[in-house]
Design an enzyme around this catalytic site. Structure first.
Site, PDB file in Angstrom:
ATOM      1  N   GLU A  96       0.844  -1.191   0.000  1.00 31.77           N
ATOM      2  CA  GLU A  96       0.000   0.000   0.000  1.00 31.77           C
ATOM      3  C   GLU A  96       0.882   1.244   0.000  1.00 31.77           C
ATOM      4  O   GLU A  96       2.027   1.196   0.467  1.00 31.77           O
ATOM      5  CB  GLU A  96      -0.921  -0.069   1.231  1.00 31.77           C
ATOM      6  N   ASP A  97       0.353   2.335  -0.529  1.00 34.80           N
ATOM      7  CA  ASP A  97       1.120   3.580  -0.523  1.00 34.80           C
ATOM      8  C   ASP A  97       1.114   4.236   0.857  1.00 34.80           C
ATOM      9  O   ASP A  97       2.137   4.665   1.361  1.00 34.80           O
ATOM     10  CB  ASP A  97       0.595   4.561  -1.604  1.00 34.80           C
ATOM     11  N   ASP A 100      -4.021   5.465   6.228  1.00 31.58           N
ATOM     12  CA  ASP A 100      -4.560   6.687   6.811  1.00 31.58           C
ATOM     13  C   ASP A 100      -5.568   6.278   7.887  1.00 31.58           C
ATOM     14  O   ASP A 100      -5.178   5.980   9.011  1.00 31.58           O
ATOM     15  CB  ASP A 100      -5.187   7.511   5.677  1.00 31.58           C
ATOM     16  N   PHE A 149      -1.513  16.075   3.938  1.00 33.18           N
ATOM     17  CA  PHE A 149      -1.843  15.404   2.683  1.00 33.18           C
ATOM     18  C   PHE A 149      -0.601  15.407   1.800  1.00 33.18           C
ATOM     19  O   PHE A 149      -0.078  16.449   1.442  1.00 33.18           O
ATOM     20  CB  PHE A 149      -3.017  16.083   1.975  1.00 33.18           C
ATOM     21  N   ARG A 162       1.749  11.741  -9.217  1.00 37.51           N
ATOM     22  CA  ARG A 162       2.183  10.372  -8.883  1.00 37.51           C
ATOM     23  C   ARG A 162       3.638  10.145  -9.311  1.00 37.51           C
ATOM     24  O   ARG A 162       4.352   9.341  -8.721  1.00 37.51           O
ATOM     25  CB  ARG A 162       1.304   9.342  -9.592  1.00 37.51           C
TER      26      ARG A 162
HETATM   27  P1  5GP Z   1      -7.499   4.724   4.401  1.00 39.05           P
HETATM   28  O1  5GP Z   1      -8.555   3.746   4.043  1.00 39.05           O
HETATM   29  O2  5GP Z   1      -6.358   4.133   5.163  1.00 39.05           O
HETATM   30  O3  5GP Z   1      -8.066   5.926   5.095  1.00 39.05           O
HETATM   31  O4  5GP Z   1      -7.024   5.316   3.048  1.00 39.05           O
HETATM   32  C1  5GP Z   1      -5.919   4.925   2.414  1.00 39.05           C
HETATM   33  C2  5GP Z   1      -5.896   5.534   1.033  1.00 39.05           C
HETATM   34  O5  5GP Z   1      -6.269   6.914   1.051  1.00 39.05           O
HETATM   35  C3  5GP Z   1      -4.498   5.506   0.494  1.00 39.05           C
HETATM   36  O6  5GP Z   1      -4.248   4.315  -0.168  1.00 39.05           O
HETATM   37  C4  5GP Z   1      -4.490   6.718  -0.412  1.00 39.05           C
HETATM   38  O7  5GP Z   1      -4.964   6.353  -1.688  1.00 39.05           O
HETATM   39  C5  5GP Z   1      -5.452   7.687   0.241  1.00 39.05           C
HETATM   40  N1  5GP Z   1      -4.728   8.656   1.082  1.00 39.05           N
HETATM   41  C6  5GP Z   1      -4.732   8.755   2.417  1.00 39.05           C
HETATM   42  N2  5GP Z   1      -3.936   9.740   2.840  1.00 39.05           N
HETATM   43  C7  5GP Z   1      -3.404  10.295   1.744  1.00 39.05           C
HETATM   44  C8  5GP Z   1      -2.467  11.359   1.508  1.00 39.05           C
HETATM   45  O8  5GP Z   1      -1.937  12.029   2.393  1.00 39.05           O
HETATM   46  N3  5GP Z   1      -2.159  11.601   0.199  1.00 39.05           N
HETATM   47  C9  5GP Z   1      -2.698  10.912  -0.835  1.00 39.05           C
HETATM   48  N4  5GP Z   1      -2.318  11.262  -2.057  1.00 39.05           N
HETATM   49  N5  5GP Z   1      -3.565   9.899  -0.654  1.00 39.05           N
HETATM   50  C10 5GP Z   1      -3.909   9.592   0.616  1.00 39.05           C
HETATM   51 MG    MG Z   2      -5.719   8.804  -4.303  1.00 40.63          MG
HETATM   52 MG    MG Z   3      -3.845   3.447  -1.829  1.00 42.97          MG
END
Ligand code: 5GP
Ligand code: MG
Ligand code: MG
Length: 173
Positions: A96-97, A100, A149, A162
């Site tokens: 995963e990137d 959050d 962010f 990206r």
């Molecule tokens: P989660 O379900 O953990 O809240 O969300 C994860 C996804 O939200 C990540 O895979 C990403 O795509 C997006 N995301 C969460 N925080 C960020 C951020 O700071 N920057 C970006 N570009 N995407 C984020």
């Molecule tokens: Mg995104």
């Molecule tokens: Mg993601």
């Protein structure tokens, strides 16, 4: 809307950390085969850099789930593209990137567990622990970052940035 991008992690720092993670994974998975599943699209740059450094038998696949539009969570998780391979009895490593709230990964993890993966670990480039609402944590984490962010190295802002070779914070003017 106008904004600038402030560097949080340089290309060198990211590349160095990815090599460290790869060595850790190579050691932990010694003698085994890994099914590496990348979550599209954010994990692509991280995943390709990471697996090139792991000298083990690896099979890759991708899954696309969406929960975000712009910078705010909608709380809805859709499977846009599922994996093609069978995870039954496989040693799965989800890439995963960023974690959050953790909602995306807890959903994906449960789904793959139900399908009978032999083991399931999570490797994330970034972790924003302060925003966590779901019971989930990364097994391999590149960097813990503050609640900002971020973009670059696979991460987007409305699909852009990206391709940045570093991680930056979006600063609105
Ligand atoms: P989660 O379900 O953990 O809240 O969300 C994860 C996804 O939200 C990540 O895979 C990403 O795509 C997006 N995301 C969460 N925080 C960020 C951020 O700071 N920057 C970006 N570009 N995407 C984020
Ligand atoms: Mg995104
Ligand atoms: Mg993601």
């Amino acid at each position: 809307m106008e904004y600038t991008i402030k560097t949080l992690l340089t290309r060198k720092e990211v590349e160095k950390r990815i090599k460290e993670l790869a060595k850790e994974l190579e050691k932990d998975y010694q003698g085994r085969e890994i099914l590496v599943i990348g979550l599209l699209k954010g994990s692509v740059m991280f995943m390709t850099d990471l697996i090139k450094e792991i000298n083990l038998p690896i099979v890759i696949d991708f899954m696309s789930v969406s929960s975000y539009s712009g910078t705010t969570s909608t709380g809805v998780i859709n499977v846009l593209k599922d994996i093609d391979v069978d995870v039954k009895d496989k040693e799965v490593l989800i890439i995963e990137d960023i974690i959050d709230t953790g909602l995306t990964l807890s959903y994906v993890k449960k789904m793959l567990q139900k399908r009978g993966a032999k083991s399931l670990k999570i490797c994330t480039l970034l972790d924003k622990p302060s925003r966590r609402t779901a019971e989930i944590k990364g097994d391999y984490i590149g960097f813990k970052i503050p609640d900002e962010f971020v973009v670059g190295y696979g991460l987007d802002y409305d699909q852009y940035h990206r391709n940045l070779p570093y991680i930056g914070i979006i600063v609105k003017k």
